[in-house]
Design an enzyme around this catalytic site. Structure first.
Site, PDB file in Angstrom:
ATOM      1  N   LYS A  53      -4.305  -8.255  -6.401  1.00  0.00           N
ATOM      2  CA  LYS A  53      -5.023  -8.403  -5.090  1.00  0.00           C
ATOM      3  C   LYS A  53      -5.125  -7.136  -4.326  1.00  0.00           C
ATOM      4  O   LYS A  53      -4.322  -6.400  -5.007  1.00  0.00           O
ATOM      5  CB  LYS A  53      -4.570  -9.486  -4.104  1.00  0.00           C
ATOM      6  N   ARG A  68       2.210 -19.772   7.309  1.00  0.00           N
ATOM      7  CA  ARG A  68       0.836 -19.127   6.811  1.00  0.00           C
ATOM      8  C   ARG A  68      -0.114 -20.288   6.242  1.00  0.00           C
ATOM      9  O   ARG A  68       0.009 -21.163   6.780  1.00  0.00           O
ATOM     10  CB  ARG A  68       1.093 -17.901   6.143  1.00  0.00           C
ATOM     11  N   TYR A  80      -0.283  16.732  16.733  1.00  0.00           N
ATOM     12  CA  TYR A  80      -0.388  15.940  18.259  1.00  0.00           C
ATOM     13  C   TYR A  80       0.954  15.435  18.734  1.00  0.00           C
ATOM     14  O   TYR A  80       1.737  15.087  17.905  1.00  0.00           O
ATOM     15  CB  TYR A  80      -1.261  14.875  17.946  1.00  0.00           C
TER      16      TYR A  80
END
Length: 283
Positions: A41, A139, A268
């Site tokens: 997957k 789930r 940053y």
């Protein structure tokens, strides 16, 4: 090795020989009586679904697994003819595609089951499906108390065959096995209740990579190999007994090297401030 492009600054190299090594090691660990599923997957966890799938099958994987039906169709388009299990939610609207491309779906709703029955009505033999039980992951899946009646209802539909039933561990990668043992027990109880009510289900599978490597009672007829197939232990909490080789190497070209003076910052938010003159490299 998969080829890189000369103009890339940063790239991933995939060692397919490592996939072969890992699959062989995991197959030796579970034994020849347990089927193995190569989970490909999400583009094989970023490793390339089609080359990894072909490599794993050549190395002896019995099944492939994806998340959605569309991922399985992409493998079929690449002329991969192995058994493919879609582990995620199958929409009723995907039923015809799943049947046409022989993608074994996970069924958790009667709407999907009915759509699959209609799509499989003209098939020469019953279409195989797998049913998922939620034993504690919270789930996708049926709650244990819903399972017996659901499987009975699905089995009453024409054209379908309940080939498999499975669940998924939540914390099999932790050293404390209390919750995993509970999930294993609940899964066994649900399976026994279903089979007592409406007959045997041939394939039970529960083990992810962590349970494959460290919880052998959960092997059943089949194990699902995800992160371990790609050479990474599921966590550092357990001393894993299987020798794995990482299949991915990230590489980059250095664009600039210089020394920052003390007090200079980088990036940053100035998250790094040099306490002394410090060499840095820009990739």
């Amino acid at each position: 090795m998969m080829q890189t492009t000369a103009n890339f600054l940063t790239w991933a190299e995939i060692d397919l020989d490592a996939i072969v090594h890992n699959l062989h090691a995991l197959k030796a660990h579970v034994g020849r009586d347990v089927q193995t599923v190569a989970v490909v997957k999400a583009n094989a966890y970023g490793h390339g679904a089609i080359p990894v799938a072909k490599t794993a099958l050549t190395a002896g994987a019995d099944w492939l697994a994806v998340n959605r039906v569309a991922e399985g169709v992409a493998l079929r388009t690449a002329r991969i003819d192995a058994r493919i299990l879609a582990l995620g939610y199958c929409l009723p609207s995907e039923a015809e595609v799943a049947v046409a491309h022989r993608i074994t779906p996970t069924v958790t709703t009667m709407a999907t089951a009915r759509a699959l029955a209609v799509a499989a009505a003209s098939a020469p033999q019953p279409f195989p499906i797998h049913i998922k039980i939620d034993t504690g992951m919270g789930r996708l899946g049926l709650l244990p108390e819903e399972a017996v009646a659901f499987v009975r209802a699905v089995r009453a539909l024409p054209g379908l065959r309940v080939e498999g039933i499975f669940s998924h561990f939540a914390v099999a990668d932790e050293s404390d096995t209390t919750f995993s043992a509970r999930q294993h027990r609940v899964f066994g109880e649900v399976v026994r209740a279903i089979e007592h009510d409406s007959g045997e289900i041939p394939i039970k599978h529960l083990a992810n990579s962590a349970a494959t490597m460290a919880f052998s009672p959960a092997h059943f007829q089949m194990v699902r190999l995800g992160i371990a197939l790609y050479g990474l232990p599921p966590s550092q909490a357990i001393d894993w007994a299987v020798d794995l080789r990482p299949a991915m190497t990230l590489k980059t070209r250095i664009a600039r090297v210089r020394t920052l003076p003390a007090g200079a910052s980088v990036g940053y938010g100035r998250t790094f401030i040099a306490a002394a003159p410090t060499p840095i490299a820009l990739a």
